[in-house]
Design an enzyme around this catalytic site. Sequence first.
Site, PDB file in Angstrom:
ATOM      1  CE  LYS A 241      -1.183   2.902   2.327  1.00 33.50           C
ATOM      2  NZ  LYS A 241      -1.327   4.317   3.348  1.00 33.50           N
TER       3      LYS A 241
ATOM      4  CG  ASP B  13      -6.234   4.080   2.082  1.00 30.65           C
ATOM      5  OD1 ASP B  13      -7.568   3.302   1.552  1.00 30.65           O
ATOM      6  OD2 ASP B  13      -6.725   5.195   3.126  1.00 30.65           O
TER       7      ASP B  13
END
Length: 217
Positions: free
Chosen positions: A120, A138
């Site tokens: 991420k 996220d």
Amino acid sequence: MTKDQIFEFFRLLAEDNPDPQTELEYGNAYQLVVAVALSAQATDVGVNKATRALFAKVKTPQQMLELGEEGLREHIKTIGLFNSKAKNVIALSRLLVDEYGGKVPDSREELVKLPGVGRKTANVVLNCWFGQETFAVDTHIFRVGNRTGLAKGKTPEQVEAKLEKRVPAPFRLGAHHWLILHGRYVCKARTPECWRCPVVDLCSFKKKVLEKPKGRV
DNA sequence: CTCCCGATAT
DNA sequence: ATATCAGGAG
């Protein structure tokens, strides 16, 4: 959602917010990596509060090593998980100096080798700094994808894969920011504000909050 | 899977 | 009081 609905979904978000940007504060690629690494399970506002003073002094991985783990800890102790984050940022800075000439690499493969940098965080850096069409899933994007029906999945990787397939070309670069800002300010975790949501008509959320609660702004 | 972990909103 | 916040490592 059909192809046309997905296009309309992003067209509406884009209309609502023409130039979405990250709310993390940074002055260069290295500071961006650090800011995103610090932002895990913390708010952008809280991270910015701490990095303001930190980044005034520290602009390179070399300078971070000079500050040292203890000095860094003092700067970020108001952020959750500060102990492991301090260790990671020092280790990451050392690796950047030793193996990358102090420069932030521009591939996901290299970025995830940095301690504290996972898929991420790497995707955020690739999108925000290097302008690549990545989808950093996220907590907000995971929630928005699943709630709306845009990209449902049991893991962030599954949601990312569906976004990869479904987001239309004109929106691929900005999708990441449109989704995260939408999740942060409208499609919120505890109190989604469906009554002012621009894409409510395209959304599959079962418990839509269509009425604006009384006594709220 | 668990652990890490302060600030803020509800 | 507790859920949530730009997750990642072991």
